[in-house]
Motif scaffolding. Structure first.
Motif, PDB file in Angstrom:
ATOM      1  N   PRO A 389      14.603 -17.750 -44.442  1.00 49.99           N
ATOM      2  CA  PRO A 389      13.994 -19.088 -44.387  1.00 49.99           C
ATOM      3  C   PRO A 389      14.319 -19.945 -45.616  1.00 49.99           C
ATOM      4  O   PRO A 389      14.423 -21.171 -45.494  1.00 49.99           O
ATOM      5  CB  PRO A 389      12.490 -18.807 -44.318  1.00 49.99           C
ATOM      6  N   ASP A 390      14.496 -19.319 -46.766  1.00 53.02           N
ATOM      7  CA  ASP A 390      14.798 -20.104 -47.969  1.00 53.02           C
ATOM      8  C   ASP A 390      16.138 -20.816 -47.850  1.00 53.02           C
ATOM      9  O   ASP A 390      16.308 -21.944 -48.303  1.00 53.02           O
ATOM     10  CB  ASP A 390      14.816 -19.204 -49.210  1.00 53.02           C
ATOM     11  N   ARG A 391      17.086 -20.112 -47.221  1.00 47.77           N
ATOM     12  CA  ARG A 391      18.405 -20.708 -47.025  1.00 47.77           C
ATOM     13  C   ARG A 391      18.311 -21.923 -46.098  1.00 47.77           C
ATOM     14  O   ARG A 391      18.967 -22.942 -46.327  1.00 47.77           O
ATOM     15  CB  ARG A 391      19.340 -19.652 -46.435  1.00 47.77           C
ATOM     16  N   VAL A 392      17.464 -21.817 -45.053  1.00 53.75           N
ATOM     17  CA  VAL A 392      17.278 -22.961 -44.147  1.00 53.75           C
ATOM     18  C   VAL A 392      16.733 -24.145 -44.943  1.00 53.75           C
ATOM     19  O   VAL A 392      17.178 -25.283 -44.786  1.00 53.75           O
ATOM     20  CB  VAL A 392      16.324 -22.593 -42.984  1.00 53.75           C
ATOM     21  N   LYS A 393      15.766 -23.872 -45.829  1.00 55.15           N
ATOM     22  CA  LYS A 393      15.184 -24.969 -46.617  1.00 55.15           C
ATOM     23  C   LYS A 393      16.219 -25.605 -47.539  1.00 55.15           C
ATOM     24  O   LYS A 393      16.153 -26.799 -47.845  1.00 55.15           O
ATOM     25  CB  LYS A 393      13.961 -24.474 -47.392  1.00 55.15           C
ATOM     26  N   GLU A 394      17.189 -24.780 -47.977  1.00 47.96           N
ATOM     27  CA  GLU A 394      18.266 -25.306 -48.816  1.00 47.96           C
ATOM     28  C   GLU A 394      19.241 -26.171 -48.013  1.00 47.96           C
ATOM     29  O   GLU A 394      19.703 -27.195 -48.481  1.00 47.96           O
ATOM     30  CB  GLU A 394      19.077 -24.114 -49.349  1.00 47.96           C
ATOM     31  N   LEU A 395      19.552 -25.713 -46.808  1.00 47.02           N
ATOM     32  CA  LEU A 395      20.646 -26.331 -46.046  1.00 47.02           C
ATOM     33  C   LEU A 395      20.201 -27.477 -45.137  1.00 47.02           C
ATOM     34  O   LEU A 395      21.006 -28.340 -44.789  1.00 47.02           O
ATOM     35  CB  LEU A 395      21.381 -25.280 -45.207  1.00 47.02           C
ATOM     36  N   ALA A 396      18.935 -27.483 -44.706  1.00 42.65           N
ATOM     37  CA  ALA A 396      18.503 -28.488 -43.730  1.00 42.65           C
ATOM     38  C   ALA A 396      17.557 -29.507 -44.349  1.00 42.65           C
ATOM     39  O   ALA A 396      16.710 -29.162 -45.169  1.00 42.65           O
ATOM     40  CB  ALA A 396      17.833 -27.808 -42.541  1.00 42.65           C
ATOM     41  N   THR A 397      17.733 -30.773 -43.960  1.00 42.97           N
ATOM     42  CA  THR A 397      16.848 -31.849 -44.402  1.00 42.97           C
ATOM     43  C   THR A 397      16.548 -32.723 -43.183  1.00 42.97           C
ATOM     44  O   THR A 397      17.423 -32.904 -42.338  1.00 42.97           O
ATOM     45  CB  THR A 397      17.548 -32.769 -45.442  1.00 42.97           C
ATOM     46  N   THR A 398      15.332 -33.253 -43.095  1.00 44.06           N
ATOM     47  CA  THR A 398      15.051 -34.177 -41.994  1.00 44.06           C
ATOM     48  C   THR A 398      14.955 -35.602 -42.535  1.00 44.06           C
ATOM     49  O   THR A 398      14.641 -35.813 -43.704  1.00 44.06           O
ATOM     50  CB  THR A 398      13.725 -33.832 -41.281  1.00 44.06           C
ATOM     51  N   TYR A 399      15.256 -36.549 -41.674  1.00 42.38           N
ATOM     52  CA  TYR A 399      15.256 -37.966 -42.044  1.00 42.38           C
ATOM     53  C   TYR A 399      14.437 -38.769 -41.053  1.00 42.38           C
ATOM     54  O   TYR A 399      14.357 -38.414 -39.879  1.00 42.38           O
ATOM     55  CB  TYR A 399      16.689 -38.508 -42.079  1.00 42.38           C
ATOM     56  N   ARG A 400      13.861 -39.876 -41.541  1.00 44.25           N
ATOM     57  CA  ARG A 400      13.099 -40.757 -40.663  1.00 44.25           C
ATOM     58  C   ARG A 400      13.950 -41.910 -40.165  1.00 44.25           C
ATOM     59  O   ARG A 400      13.505 -42.715 -39.362  1.00 44.25           O
ATOM     60  CB  ARG A 400      11.875 -41.322 -41.417  1.00 44.25           C
TER      61      ARG A 400
END
Ligand code: NAI
Length: 480
Positions: A389-400
């Motif tokens: 899960p830490d890698r996902v938090k590193e690689l993925a970002t959400t935008y509005r």
């Protein structure tokens, strides 16, 4: 009797909520109580921020709520008071034990049945609306009968729901058909009549089909299997098109104009998602295996296999077009819900596309008009799919904002067919992207010619676009 004054529903999800809202609106002489164990969900149904998004739903909820439509966590009280009880709980694929990965998990249905048996002190009609394997009504009936109080009798009906998310309100208002299965006894027929009475408030009589319980249960699985099969069929064609220069949209049009085939549900895409198609087809595969019908099981399993193949194939094509490496590249993902006009992300194709790209080390930047950041991360870090899960938090970002999501990216990937994606200012997006700027249209919704004029390298499903094939530096075989 034929008329009812109080009904309730166990399960306030995508099916229970909208279905009971429409019943309350159309049968204002009936009191409808929708219950759930989740306090959170019930609070949301009682607030201005409903737990699910469906066009047109808010207004109807607002109009009936606390008049003849109630949302409550007091499941027992609602059961005691109701003459008819809908079971609308979730029936996910089992992820443990016997039938793991295929069979439907009936634990929520069973616990609803046990709760009814525990508290009911008058006879009830119990309506199985959740999608279940054939003969589930019989199991429910067995549980009820084995635990019944003296004088309390039960009739169990099958009334599968055919609404589609994103169009739930209009599907409920104008159903192609309403299906009701019941026992072929006089008590059974009387119970069927009572449920018919509800629907006849707004559904023409000829659209209400009654049949035996097993046919009704199997019909729901069959309908979803046929729908999923059409998508896998056209997606299988899309693979042939990409290799040959045929255009899948043209093929779909030519095939669909045959009135025996029909033109709906023939759109090629990155693959189907949603909580139902895969689960229900797997449910049928498991049923066939249990019935010792391995050839039939294999036939339907292939519908799932093609869908997996399609998602993987699309992700591989992205990687291949980006010069065989996406490590540290920024890729914008437009759309995360499993289809347009819903915030539901269950089994969304976008999840798998994101996963495959992150497996290669890509930085993904997700924009969806209706999906929250929390939901995106809970899907991407789902332990069945993700080890780190830490890698996902590193690689993925959400935008509005879609323009921010695309800013500085190498590629933009359309995963959901939201209407708003067709009207974005793609020249503005192009200016801010790295060059060559790629668009991968996984839903065949964009104006590909127009995008190529702006300068984009456009790659889509089921079609070779000439200029996009220029950038294939590592492929040695002659392309055209
Ligand atoms: P959901 O997960 O949105 O809602 C189910 C709800 O039931 C949850 O809120 C859960 O907390 C509640 N629940 C579970 N056990 C309970 C219990 N013992 N007492 C009270 N509440 C309980 O599921 P969804 O999408 O509404 O699906 C329900 C059923 O309808 C499934 O069998 C599904 O296959 C079927 N279906 C779904 C369609 C869809 O578009 N989502 C369309 C047609 C059928």
């Amino acid at each position: 009797g034929m008329t009812l004054s109080k009904i309730c529903c166990i399960g306030a999800g995508y099916v229970g909520g909208p279905t009971c809202t429409i019943i309350a609106d159309k049968c204002q002489d009936v009191t409808v109580t929708v219950t759930d164990l989740s306090q959170d969900r019930i609070n949301q149904w009682n607030s201005d921020n409903l737990p699910i998004y469906e066009p047109g739903l808010d207004e109807i909820v607002r109009r009936r709520r606390n008049k003849n439509l109630f949302f409550s966590t007091d499941v027992k009280k609602a059961i005691i008071e109701a003459e008819l009880i809908f079971i609308c709980v979730n029936t996910p694929t089992k992820n443990y034990g016997l039938g793991k990965g295929r069979a439907a998990d009936l634990k929520y249905v069973e616990s609803a049945a046990r709760m009814i048996a525990e508290v009911a002190n008058q006879s009830k009609i119990v309506v199985e609306k959740s999608t279940v394997p054939v003969k589930a009504a019989e199991s429910i009936s067995n549980i009820l009968k084995a635990n019944h109080r003296t004088g309390v009798q039960y009739q169990v009906l099958s009334n599968p729901e055919f609404l589609a998310e994103g169009t739930a309100v209009s599907d409920l208002l104008h159903p192609d058909r309403v299906l009701i299965g019941g026992d072929q006894t006089s008590e059974g027929r009387e119970a069927v009549e009572s449920l018919c009475w509800i629907y006849q408030h707004w559904v023409p009589k000829e659209k209400i089909i009654t049949m035996n319980t097993w046919s009704s249960e199997l019909s729901k699985l069959a309908a979803n299997a046929f729908l999923a099969q059409r998508i896998s069929s056209i997606n299988a064609m899309s693979a042939i098109c990409e290799m040959t220069g045929a255009d899948v949209t043209e093929v779909a049009h030519a095939v669909g104009t045959d009135t025996r085939i029909g033109n709906k549900f023939l759109k090629a895409s990155v693959g189907f998602g949603g909580s139902c198609f895969q689960k229900d087809v797997l449910n049928m595969v498991y049923l066939c295996e249990c019935l010792n019908l391995p050839e039939v099981a294999d036939y339907w399993q292939q519908v799932i296999n093609i869908n997996e193949y399609q998602k993987r194939r699309f992700a591989n094509r992205i990687i291949e077009c980006l010069f065989n490496t996406v490590t540290n590249k920024k890729i914008a993902i437009f759309g995360f819900s499993f289809k347009k006009d819903t915030g539901d992300t269950r089994e969304s194709a976008a999840i798998y596309v994101c996963k495959y790209l992150m497996d290669e080390g890509a930085n993904i930047r997700i924009y969806d008009p209706k999906v929250t950041e929390k939901k995106v991360f809970s899907e991407l870090t789902n332990p069945l799919l993700c080890e780190d899960p830490d890698r996902v938090k590193e690689l993925a970002t959400t935008y509005r904002d879609p323009y921010e999501a695309a800013d500085g990216t190498h590629a933009l990937v359309i995963c959901t067919e939201w209407d708003q994606f067709t009207t974005l200012d793609y020249s503005r997006i192009y200016e801010k992207m790295l060059k060559p700027a790629f668009i991968f249209d996984g839903r065949l919704i964009l104006d590909h010619e127009g995008l190529m004029k702006i300068g984009f390298q456009v790659v889509t499903i089921g079609k070779k676009l000439h200029r996009s094939n220029v950038h294939r530096p590592f492929s040695t075989a002659s392309q055209s």
